[in-house]
Design an enzyme around this catalytic site. Structure first.
Site, PDB file in Angstrom:
ATOM      1  N   TYR A  25       1.352  75.073  25.373  1.00 25.95           N
ATOM      2  CA  TYR A  25       1.764  73.702  25.680  1.00 25.95           C
ATOM      3  C   TYR A  25       2.766  73.201  24.630  1.00 25.95           C
ATOM      4  O   TYR A  25       3.802  72.634  24.969  1.00 25.95           O
ATOM      5  CB  TYR A  25       0.542  72.774  25.746  1.00 25.95           C
ATOM      6  N   HIS A  72       6.963  72.289  25.066  1.00 27.29           N
ATOM      7  CA  HIS A  72       7.523  70.982  24.733  1.00 27.29           C
ATOM      8  C   HIS A  72       8.462  71.019  23.535  1.00 27.29           C
ATOM      9  O   HIS A  72       9.095  70.016  23.215  1.00 27.29           O
ATOM     10  CB  HIS A  72       6.397  69.964  24.523  1.00 27.29           C
ATOM     11  N   TYR A 132      10.035  57.922  24.039  1.00 27.97           N
ATOM     12  CA  TYR A 132       8.930  58.676  24.637  1.00 27.97           C
ATOM     13  C   TYR A 132       8.416  59.696  23.626  1.00 27.97           C
ATOM     14  O   TYR A 132       9.183  60.502  23.106  1.00 27.97           O
ATOM     15  CB  TYR A 132       9.441  59.391  25.880  1.00 27.97           C
ATOM     16  N   TRP A 167       8.967  71.052  37.038  1.00 26.70           N
ATOM     17  CA  TRP A 167       8.356  70.907  35.706  1.00 26.70           C
ATOM     18  C   TRP A 167       6.915  70.443  35.828  1.00 26.70           C
ATOM     19  O   TRP A 167       6.013  70.995  35.189  1.00 26.70           O
ATOM     20  CB  TRP A 167       9.170  69.941  34.855  1.00 26.70           C
TER      21      TRP A 167
END
Length: 120
Positions: A24, A28, A47, A82
């Site tokens: 993960y 990212h 964000y 995605w």
């Protein structure tokens, strides 16, 4: 003038499968440019994602209208692939897209809002 402007601040949480934390984080580290542009086009800014070692994921962003941003991302073909790839990383989503099913957290304190109230 308000310190906060008119932005909505949105915070959400998800649970990442603890067995997939490394993958993960890797995914990212370099998000696809088209996904970054889709988020930007939807009106989300500032964000950030924060990940605890047990898989607790906290996300935060600002937007002028969260409902509009949600609709824009749901309709944008750049986000579908995605989100489909990311869905298996999360625990208990019941097959829904992570961007549409993440529980929002209630904001109970915001420094700038309280400072604005003092100055009013």
């Amino acid at each position: 003038m308000s310190r906060t402007g008119r932005s909505q601040r949105v915070c959400f949480q998800l649970q990442v499968d603890a067995a997939r934390l490394s993958e993960y984080r890797e995914r990212h580290a370099n998000v696809r440019p088209e996904m970054l542009r889709a988020i930007e086009a939807a009106g989300r800014r500032n964000y950030s994602l924060f990940l605890r070692e047990d898989g607790l994921l906290i996300g935060y962003y600002e937007t002028d209208d969260d409902d509009d941003a949600q609709r824009a991302l749901a309709a944008d073909p750049r986000t579908a692939a995605w989100e489909a790839e990311m869905a298996p990383f999360f625990v208990a989503l019941d097959g829904t897209r992570p961007d549409q099913s993440a529980p929002r957290l209630l904001e109970v304190f915001h420094l700038e809002a309280q400072l604005d109230a003092l100055d009013a």
